[in-house]
Design a protein around this motif. Structure first.
Motif, mmCIF file in Angstrom:
data_model
loop_
_atom_site.group_PDB
_atom_site.id
_atom_site.type_symbol
_atom_site.label_atom_id
_atom_site.label_comp_id
_atom_site.label_asym_id
_atom_site.label_seq_id
_atom_site.Cartn_x
_atom_site.Cartn_y
_atom_site.Cartn_z
ATOM 1 N N MET A 1 30.074 -10.782 41.795
ATOM 2 C CA MET A 1 30.082 -9.629 42.405
ATOM 3 C C MET A 1 29.813 -8.590 41.119
ATOM 4 S SD MET A 1 32.708 -7.826 44.809
ATOM 5 C CE MET A 1 32.926 -9.283 45.659
ATOM 6 N N PHE A 2 30.190 -8.949 40.044
ATOM 7 C CA PHE A 2 30.168 -8.244 38.764
ATOM 8 C C PHE A 2 29.086 -9.028 37.705
ATOM 9 C CE2 PHE A 2 34.758 -7.302 39.941
ATOM 10 C CZ PHE A 2 34.495 -5.889 40.184
ATOM 11 N N SER A 3 28.370 -7.990 37.111
ATOM 12 C CA SER A 3 27.421 -8.528 35.982
ATOM 13 C C SER A 3 28.340 -8.648 34.568
ATOM 14 C CB SER A 3 26.400 -7.636 35.698
ATOM 15 O OG SER A 3 26.689 -6.565 35.088
ATOM 16 N N GLN A 4 27.748 -9.274 33.649
ATOM 17 C CA GLN A 4 28.854 -9.599 32.730
ATOM 18 C C GLN A 4 28.641 -8.619 31.580
ATOM 19 O OE1 GLN A 4 30.442 -12.449 32.459
ATOM 20 N NE2 GLN A 4 29.851 -12.395 34.737
ATOM 21 N N LEU A 5 28.081 -7.502 31.572
ATOM 22 C CA LEU A 5 27.947 -6.350 30.674
ATOM 23 C C LEU A 5 29.031 -5.674 30.310
ATOM 24 C CD1 LEU A 5 24.553 -4.949 31.413
ATOM 25 C CD2 LEU A 5 25.239 -6.004 29.210
ATOM 26 N N LYS A 6 29.771 -5.388 29.317
ATOM 27 C CA LYS A 6 30.868 -4.699 29.035
ATOM 28 C C LYS A 6 31.921 -4.748 29.908
ATOM 29 C CE LYS A 6 28.067 -1.893 25.834
ATOM 30 N NZ LYS A 6 27.501 -0.538 25.507
ATOM 31 N N VAL A 188 25.788 3.716 31.805
ATOM 32 C CA VAL A 188 26.865 3.860 30.776
ATOM 33 C C VAL A 188 26.919 2.580 30.101
ATOM 34 C CG1 VAL A 188 29.349 4.014 30.359
ATOM 35 C CG2 VAL A 188 28.200 5.611 31.669
ATOM 36 N N ASN A 189 26.935 1.448 30.679
ATOM 37 C CA ASN A 189 26.898 0.230 29.976
ATOM 38 C C ASN A 189 25.620 0.041 29.124
ATOM 39 O OD1 ASN A 189 29.385 -0.782 30.340
ATOM 40 N ND2 ASN A 189 28.837 -2.321 31.918
ATOM 41 N N LEU A 190 24.725 0.395 29.661
ATOM 42 C CA LEU A 190 23.397 0.316 28.937
ATOM 43 C C LEU A 190 22.988 1.403 27.900
ATOM 44 C CD1 LEU A 190 21.145 -0.984 31.871
ATOM 45 C CD2 LEU A 190 21.996 -2.280 30.148
ATOM 46 N N ASP A 191 24.112 2.108 27.861
ATOM 47 C CA ASP A 191 23.869 3.293 26.644
ATOM 48 C C ASP A 191 22.950 4.119 26.904
ATOM 49 O OD1 ASP A 191 25.378 4.460 24.753
ATOM 50 O OD2 ASP A 191 24.705 3.258 23.140
ATOM 51 N N ASN A 192 22.625 4.413 27.951
ATOM 52 C CA ASN A 192 21.120 5.329 28.420
ATOM 53 C C ASN A 192 21.554 6.610 28.772
ATOM 54 O OD1 ASN A 192 18.864 6.432 29.562
ATOM 55 N ND2 ASN A 192 17.964 4.229 30.223
ATOM 56 N N THR A 193 21.870 7.661 27.904
ATOM 57 C CA THR A 193 22.379 8.788 28.234
ATOM 58 C C THR A 193 21.286 9.581 29.420
ATOM 59 O OG1 THR A 193 20.898 10.030 26.129
ATOM 60 C CG2 THR A 193 23.625 9.582 26.215
#
Ligand code: HEM
Length: 382
Positions: A1-6, A188-193
């Motif tokens: 259900m969740f991806s592994q990022l941060k 947010v996890n991909l740091d894309n403002t």
């Protein structure tokens, strides 16, 4: 259900019973009629307003023998049965000169079984009365105010109809905000403002659409009728509580049906990091989560555990001032929604309450709603 990022990001909305177009409303339109062997339930539902108005309702329930609900096969059937049986429970308690303090075993036993299956309290709540209680008049057309009819009401009539219809359509209108909250957390996890910012803007537009529908309530739901003929049927089981005969001898106390049990505003709060942590408000808002469908409770928890949009805005606002502006616009939009809601609540409750009742319950809820609104405003980033 969740991806592994941060921090974990929601990547499977279906697992939380959140639909891309309908949000917390079910993906498939609610069932309109139970199978034939449950005809007796459907008959009482069809006759409910007549039985209530003629004073026959409690006599009918006292004598009836409901069919075995373990024969229900699908989730849609179970939800329809729960919708009707919980309405029967509320109608039994409130549908007489004096509120009943015992729900007879004929009704209490199947009602509690259904509530157990769904893991919800055995009383009418937003999840049944709104989420599972509608049909599209034209099945080829979308969920809009001119195409939605509630399936079951207590007394019926335009005011009750309209009250529930607006709540149903507000839920549908809120759907894209849920998608954008999840997307914003992902970015947010991909740091894309830029993309976080874009989704915040989308949320602002969605809340404006929810407000536009909310405003419509005043057109066809008269406050006097609401207060005297609609609201009483969804009242709380307060002291001394209600006994579910044949289930337990201990009186049960439950909160009454309210759109406070909608997961929509709670999702916006959870996703945007808006906390209501003083004077027990957070605790009331948490307590009513048990009245929500289980999957939606999990969705709120997942949003809360996900990447913090608010922290991201705080950390990036200097390099990217638009981010703060768009976050603040979201907070302001929620604040406006709550302001409009407070005005409606005062108009529909406080002003309708008989003189002797003013200053008791109505002050409490007005105080609560004002605090929740103020705590929203306190999250503006300066
Ligand atoms: C005639 C219409 C309405 C009236 C009179 C009304 C009244 C109230 C009252 C008295 C409360 C206090 C807590 C409680 O009773 O549970 C409340 C809470 C709440 N209501 Fe309504 N309501 C109305 C429509 C709606 C609609 C359509 C929504 C849409 C989602 C909504 C969302 C909420 C929320 C989210 C809360 C919790 C407090 C908050 O988060 O701001 N209400 N409402």
């Amino acid at each position: 259900m969740f991806s592994q990022l941060k921090q974990p990001v929601i990547d499977n909305l279906e697992a939380y019973q959140v639909d891309f177009e309908r949000g917390f409303l079910p993906k498939e339109d609610p069932l309109e009629r139970l199978p034939d062997q449950f005809e007796i339930i459907e008959n009482i539902a069809t006759n409910l307003s007549a039985l209530l108005i003629t004073g026959q309702y409690r006599h009918v329930i006292d004598k009836v023998q409901f069919p075995d609900i373990s024969q229900l096969e699908t989730e849609r059937q179970i939800k329809r049965a729960f919708l009707l049986m919980s309405i029967f429970g509320n109608a039994y308690v409130w549908g007489g000169e004096i509120p009943a303090t015992v729900i007879p075993h004929s009704l209490a036993i199947p009602l509690c079984k259904l509530a157990n299956i769904l893991d919800r309290p055995p009383i009418v709540a937003f999840s049944s009365m709104v989420l599972d209680n509608w049909r599209r008049i034209d099945k080829t057309q979308p969920i809009e105010l001119d195409n939605i009819a509630p399936l079951q009401l207590f007394l019926g009539g335009i005011d009750e109809y309209w009250f529930y219809a607006t709540a149903i359509v507000i839920e549908a209108k809120g759907a894209p905000a849920l998608i954008s909250l999840v997307q914003a957390q992902k970015f947010v996890n991909l740091d894309n403002t830029a993309l976080v910012s874009m989704h915040l803007q989308k949320i602002v537009a969605v809340i404006a659409r929810m407000q536009a529908i909310f405003k419509e309530i005043t057109n066809k739901c008269d406050p006097y009728i609401f207060y005297h003929r609609v609201r009483p049927f969804v009242g709380s089981w307060q002291e001394p509580g209600v006994i579910y005969q044949g289930v337990s001898d201990t009186p049960q106390m439950f909160v009454g049906g309210s759109a406070a049990q909608s997961s929509l505003l709670q999702s916006l709060d959870a996703g945007l990091g808006i906390k209501h942590d003083r004077e027990k408000h957070e605790s009331y808002l948490r307590q009513i989560r048990v009245y929500m469908p289980v999957a939606h409770r999990r969705f709120l928890e997942a949003l809360e555990m996900g990447p913090s949009i608010r922290e991201f805005v705080l950390n990036n606002q200097e390099n990217y001032p638009m981010l703060r502006q768009h976050y603040n616009e979201c907070v302001q939009a929620i604040e406006h929604f709550r302001k409009q809601h407070m005005e409606i609540a005062v108009h529909y409750i406080t002003k309708q309450a008989p003189q002797h009742k003013q200053g008791t319950g109505s002050t409490n809820f007005a105080h609560f709603l004002r605090k929740v609104k103020q705590q929203t405003t306190a999250h503006l980033i300066s």
